[in-house]
Design an enzyme around this catalytic site. Structure first.
Site: not given
Length: 340
Positions: A56, A114
């Protein structure tokens, strides 16, 4: 009867920790300048659960927000994730160290893989210098690219189920064991997965030992309820956290504006986001809604119990056969660079 304020996670050392039942998501496409103020607003509104990831590119901003909020670190539950090119067992801890340094934290509460695939890094040196963010290129992130500009897959460390589909041999177990070591060293209280299917989780179940699978973070909302995967998680004491709980858009129109959602929200004196967050928690899952608007940040946290009829009405929005993302890990960026 009110909805639960937290869910119990299995943590390292056969301990348990509490995860707040509503989280605040910190991903967004485009410029990240919103992040610090939005996270400060979320914490001041009462959120105590932040969902983050190296990809992010907001670790520094989140860390600054935590400090500025004045809320003691031990009262905030922080989740983060490593991107696939950090997935080699030798590089997992490096990513976590970069995250901790960026956030100025000594530990995270939950550390996730992830995706169930692993990519090759350009080099160890490239990983050490790597940075993420909305404008970061694969070179900035330290990702090795093939001649046709695709990530190079590390099949050896990719989940066995995925590797087999491509005629390769792989196993995510060594990477999982590296994650366990991070927890044993006190850098993460608990560890888990993100975007893993039942088959990919089953590969790791025999290797839980003293550091179990605490969580699986997946896309979940009424149009994609992922019921089988949610139930599998409950059977194995794996808490499900839900990204994209508002489902985004379909054909240019917000799902939150669909008549069923609008009518049920009005009936319950809620807005659409509040309604869908309540639905998620009532199912025993943890929604990770995101907004930069202070009023919506506040309302998304104000979950309330829904009637059985209202729950069934929302369940009825499920799309036959689902609209979930089918990922081919050999395509250029089919592990989406900017998602979940």
């Amino acid at each position: 009867m009110s909805l639960p304020k937290s869910f119990t996670l299995r943590a390292a050392g056969r301990k348990t920790i509490e995860m707040p039942s509503v989280g605040y998501g910190t991903w967004a496409g485009g410029d990240n300048s919103w992040a610090k103020d939005a996270v400060v607003n979320a914490l001041k509104a009462g959120y105590r659960h932040l969902d983050c990831a190296w990809m992010y590119g907001v670790d520094g901003l989140v860390g600054e927000a935590i400090k500025e909020s004045g809320i003691p670190r031990e009262e905030i539950f922080v989740t983060t994730k490593f991107w696939p090119h950090f997935g080699h067992p030798d590089n997992v801890e490096l990513c976590l160290d970069k995250i901790l340094s960026g956030m100025q934290l000594e530990y995270v509460d939950l550390f996730l893989a992830h995706w169930p695939c692993v990519w090759m890094p350009a080099s160890r040196e490239a990983l050490e210098k790597a940075h993420a963010g909305h404008d970061a290129t694969p070179d900035d992130m330290g990702i090795m690219k093939s001649n046709d500009d695709k990530p190079v897959i590390d099949w050896k460390h990719t989940a066995a189920h995925i590797a087999k589909q491509k005629g390769q041999e792989g196993s995510f177990v060594p990477t999982w064991k590296a994650m366990q070591e991070c927890a044993r060293r006190g850098k993460a209280k608990a560890i888990g997965l993100s975007n893993f299917s039942i088959t990919e989780i089953e590969e790791l179940l025999p290797y839980e030992a003293d550091v179990p699978i605490a969580c699986n973070q997946i896309e979940v909302h009424p149009w994609l309820p992922q019921t089988e995967l949610v139930e599998f998680g409950k059977q194995h004491d794996i808490v499900i956290t839900c990204y994209s709980p508002f489902a985004g858009q379909k054909e240019g129109a917000r799902r939150l504006d669909e008549p069923t959602v609008v009518d049920l929200a009005k009936k319950n004196d809620m807005d659409g986001g509040q309604l869908l967050q309540s639905w998620a928690v009532q199912r025993g899952t943890v929604p990770l809604g995101k907004s930069a608007t202070p009023s919506r940040i506040k309302s998304n946290l104000a979950i309330r119990k829904l009637s059985d009829d209202d729950m069934k009405a929302l369940d009825g929005l499920a799309v036959p056969n689902g609209e979930g993302r089918t990922v081919d890990f050999t395509n250029k960026w089919d592990v989406p660079l900017f998602t979940g």
